[in-house]
Design a protein around this motif. Sequence first.
Motif, PDB file in Angstrom:
ATOM      1  N   HIS A 104       0.813  -1.209   0.000  1.00  0.00           N
ATOM      2  CA  HIS A 104       0.000   0.000   0.000  1.00  0.00           C
ATOM      3  C   HIS A 104       0.850   1.263   0.000  1.00  0.00           C
ATOM      4  O   HIS A 104       0.521   2.251  -0.664  1.00  0.00           O
ATOM      5  N   LYS A 105       1.993   1.233   0.720  1.00  0.00           N
ATOM      6  CA  LYS A 105       2.797   2.437   0.841  1.00  0.00           C
ATOM      7  C   LYS A 105       4.278   2.094   0.952  1.00  0.00           C
ATOM      8  O   LYS A 105       4.667   1.195   1.694  1.00  0.00           O
ATOM      9  N   ASN A 155       0.303   3.719  -3.059  1.00  0.00           N
ATOM     10  CA  ASN A 155      -0.235   2.990  -4.196  1.00  0.00           C
ATOM     11  C   ASN A 155      -1.688   3.420  -4.412  1.00  0.00           C
ATOM     12  O   ASN A 155      -2.576   3.038  -3.651  1.00  0.00           O
ATOM     13  N   ASP A 156      -1.938   4.217  -5.442  1.00  0.00           N
ATOM     14  CA  ASP A 156      -3.290   4.763  -5.636  1.00  0.00           C
ATOM     15  C   ASP A 156      -4.276   3.723  -6.172  1.00  0.00           C
ATOM     16  O   ASP A 156      -5.468   3.989  -6.301  1.00  0.00           O
ATOM     17  N   LYS A 157      -3.772   2.517  -6.495  1.00  0.00           N
ATOM     18  CA  LYS A 157      -4.665   1.451  -6.950  1.00  0.00           C
ATOM     19  C   LYS A 157      -5.065   0.534  -5.794  1.00  0.00           C
ATOM     20  O   LYS A 157      -5.835  -0.397  -5.983  1.00  0.00           O
ATOM     21  N   GLU A 180      -6.920  -0.757  -2.587  1.00  0.00           N
ATOM     22  CA  GLU A 180      -8.275  -0.570  -2.081  1.00  0.00           C
ATOM     23  C   GLU A 180      -8.468  -1.293  -0.757  1.00  0.00           C
ATOM     24  O   GLU A 180      -7.945  -2.387  -0.557  1.00  0.00           O
TER      25      GLU A 180
END
Length: 204
Positions: free
Chosen positions: A143-144, A193-195, A197
């Motif tokens: 995620h990051k 990570n903008d994808k 969820e």
Amino acid sequence: MPLLARFKLNNVENVFNDFIELETEDYKLRKLTKMDAKDIIDIYENKDIMTYDRALFIKNESSAKKFIEQLNDMYEERERIDWAIEDKKLGKVIGLIALFNISVLDSRAEVGYVLNKDYTNKGIMQYILKWMVDFSFNFLGIHKLEANVNAQNTPSIKLCEKIGFEREGHRKKQDFDRRTGEYNDNYTYGLINDKWEIILEKIE
């Protein structure tokens, strides 16, 4: 019905189950071996690295092998993963890149890197770091990614910002400089990570 936020499943643990090598036409990211000791010495001959890198002093082949052994031990203990950056045409290790401070629960990791000074200012590390971001986000499901950069390390600051990392903080007198005997500031950077969820599940 209440909802429960659950972290997205990631593949971080798989890295520790089976060391993953990455390869392009020009470069290979692979596991370090003691055969790489001389190349490690070449990398750490640059005394400026001692200001920016937290590695032990590497003076000779024996200390280089000890350094390699320590990194591989930390991999076996599932603490971090370090890749040798091999120039395939030269058959030489020209740098290192690592993921560490890994949180499987939070899908977060810190990235660090170092490059032989003879190969700087050629766009190599920018290429490798982009590659690592893509691998971390799209394969590992992280995620990051975070990076901690010495405030005096202008090239690394510019590199992070070119890749898209954003400065999130300023830590004063954070790292001890073994060359000067002083403490240096560092900057914290993050890339999300903008994808990615969050999965919401109903609680029965």
